[in-house]
Design a protein around this motif. Structure first.
Motif, PDB file in Angstrom:
ATOM      1  N   VAL A  53       3.210  -1.441   4.108  1.00 45.98           N
ATOM      2  CA  VAL A  53       3.229   0.327   4.037  1.00 45.98           C
ATOM      3  C   VAL A  53       3.957   1.341   3.886  1.00 45.98           C
ATOM      4  N   TYR A  54       3.643   1.798   2.468  1.00 43.91           N
ATOM      5  CA  TYR A  54       4.911   2.909   2.007  1.00 43.91           C
ATOM      6  C   TYR A  54       4.883   4.259   2.080  1.00 43.91           C
ATOM      7  N   SER A  55       5.270   5.348   2.757  1.00 45.30           N
ATOM      8  CA  SER A  55       4.757   6.802   1.938  1.00 45.30           C
ATOM      9  C   SER A  55       5.794   7.386   1.349  1.00 45.30           C
ATOM     10  N   THR A  56       5.076   8.300   0.987  1.00 47.52           N
ATOM     11  CA  THR A  56       6.548   9.595   0.459  1.00 47.52           C
ATOM     12  C   THR A  56       6.710  10.230   1.883  1.00 47.52           C
TER      13      THR A  56
ATOM     14  N   ILE B 162       9.652  -5.739  -6.556  1.00 49.34           N
ATOM     15  CA  ILE B 162       9.977  -4.602  -6.254  1.00 49.34           C
ATOM     16  C   ILE B 162      10.008  -3.363  -5.375  1.00 49.34           C
ATOM     17  N   VAL B 163      10.266  -2.812  -4.172  1.00 57.08           N
ATOM     18  CA  VAL B 163      10.421  -1.386  -3.815  1.00 57.08           C
ATOM     19  C   VAL B 163      11.457  -1.237  -3.595  1.00 57.08           C
ATOM     20  N   ASN B 164      11.151   0.261  -4.577  1.00 52.64           N
ATOM     21  CA  ASN B 164      12.959   0.778  -3.960  1.00 52.64           C
ATOM     22  C   ASN B 164      12.249   2.644  -3.393  1.00 52.64           C
ATOM     23  N   PRO B 165      12.032   2.060  -2.028  1.00 52.38           N
ATOM     24  CA  PRO B 165      12.274   3.947  -1.710  1.00 52.38           C
ATOM     25  C   PRO B 165      13.947   4.552  -1.897  1.00 52.38           C
ATOM     26  N   LYS B 166      13.319   5.997  -2.099  1.00 50.05           N
ATOM     27  CA  LYS B 166      14.337   6.439  -2.286  1.00 50.05           C
ATOM     28  C   LYS B 166      15.508   6.793  -0.692  1.00 50.05           C
TER      29      LYS B 166
ATOM     30  N   ALA C 277       0.918  -0.991   0.175  1.00 50.57           N
ATOM     31  CA  ALA C 277      -0.135  -0.554  -0.169  1.00 50.57           C
ATOM     32  C   ALA C 277       1.017   1.188  -0.518  1.00 50.57           C
ATOM     33  N   ILE C 278       0.542   2.190  -0.520  1.00 54.79           N
ATOM     34  CA  ILE C 278       1.659   3.226  -1.038  1.00 54.79           C
ATOM     35  C   ILE C 278       0.451   4.549  -0.244  1.00 54.79           C
ATOM     36  N   LEU C 279       1.229   5.075   0.455  1.00 59.81           N
ATOM     37  CA  LEU C 279      -0.168   6.224   0.808  1.00 59.81           C
ATOM     38  C   LEU C 279       0.784   7.702   0.694  1.00 59.81           C
TER      39      LEU C 279
ATOM     40  N   ILE D  72       8.800   6.510  -3.873  1.00 55.62           N
ATOM     41  CA  ILE D  72       8.981   5.445  -3.901  1.00 55.62           C
ATOM     42  C   ILE D  72       9.229   4.928  -5.644  1.00 55.62           C
ATOM     43  N   THR D  73       9.764   4.164  -6.173  1.00 53.76           N
ATOM     44  CA  THR D  73      10.021   2.877  -6.956  1.00 53.76           C
ATOM     45  C   THR D  73       9.302   1.896  -6.835  1.00 53.76           C
TER      46      THR D  73
END
Length: 280
Positions: free
Chosen positions: A244-247, A263-267, A216-218, A253-254
């Motif tokens: 859960v990933y949030s900006t 594959i989740v790559n947060p900055k 889930a992206i917030l 987030i890529t």
């Protein structure tokens, strides 16, 4: 009706499916999603508020993207179209999809004037209409403007599919629209961009259970004045077992997928975030 844009043709080995990248760009309190399709078509969904315009353009240019094949404005609220004005000024745009609702703001006027002055083809979105831009993906409109509905209720909900991977982008719709979508469609998706920045108007538990997301992206600003995201939304995400990933916490987030693996790559590294929180 089908919304159709120039579709490239190519051949590929069955075992070597290309990667699709979906960028959830940190634009503060707002939404912006950039899709690099498997056949290198570019789709920009929303652009955050006006003050995010320069950062958004820089993000796109750092990816060495010189043209946006399709720009989609989910609805005319300033936190969704504001940054698009700068994009239109700085980057070639092949076409625009819009909900077709007028909005009494200077930002909306600037956005529409740029599209007109640049003579960019504009298509009004219709519910249950596919957008054809890359033969390796499907991109469907599941919610669009209806008479006498608010901009949020009219905002475009998009379902993106690539092989075995489904992504659901909920824009700013509320629980009523979620229920209507759930009745009509199979909403099961590996990834969901949570509606309305995690506000209390969206993300009903029954809908989230039907989606059953792994991720889930917030999208929101840590310093927002709206209380986003509300605790209920976070509780519901935990209840369905979504990561859960949030900006706000992780910057842009890529998400990369070959149609099977995500594959989740947060900055920003989540471990670094934890260290900073402990130090603070």
């Amino acid at each position: 009706m089908t919304i159709q844009f120039h579709i490239p043709s190519t051949t590929y080995a069955e075992q070597e499916l290309p990667v699709m990248k979906v960028h959830f760009i940190n634009v503060g309190q707002g939404d912006s999603i950039l899709i690099e399709t498997p056949l290198d078509r570019t789709i920009l969904i929303d652009g955050g508020p006006p003050e995010a315009g320069d950062a958004l353009v820089n993000y796109i240019k750092e990816l060495r993207i010189n043209e946006i094949d399709l720009m989609i404005a989910t609805h005319p609220d300033v936190d969704h179209i504001g940054g698009l004005v700068r994009v239109l000024d700085e980057i070639d745009v092949g076409g625009v999809v819009d909900i077709g609702k007028l909005h009494p703001t200077k930002t909306f006027a600037a956005y529409m004037n740029r599209i007109r002055d640049l003579q960019i083809p504009l298509t009004i979105a219709e519910k249950d209409t596919p957008i054809e831009i890359d033969p390796m993906i499907s991109l469907d409109i599941w919610n669009a403007a209806q008479p006498l509905t608010s901009p949020n209720a009219s905002s475009l909900v998009l379902k993106l599919n690539y092989e075995e991977t489904d992504m659901l982008f909920m824009a700013d719709v509320g629980k009523k629209e979620e229920k209507e979508i759930q009745k009509k469609h199979d909403v099961d998706s590996e990834l969901i961009k949570i509606g309305h920045h995690g506000s209390n108007t969206s993300t009903g538990l029954s809908f989230l259970e039907a989606v059953d997301p792994e991720i889930a992206i917030l999208t929101y600003s840590k310093d927002n004045n709206y209380g986003h995201p509300v605790p209920r939304v976070i509780d519901h995400l935990n209840e369905v077992g979504a990561l859960v990933y949030s900006t706000a916490a992780l910057d842009s987030i890529t998400v990369e997928t070959d149609g099977e693996t995500l594959i989740v790559n947060p900055k920003k590294n989540p471990i670094q975030k934890f260290v900073e929180e402990q130090a603070g």
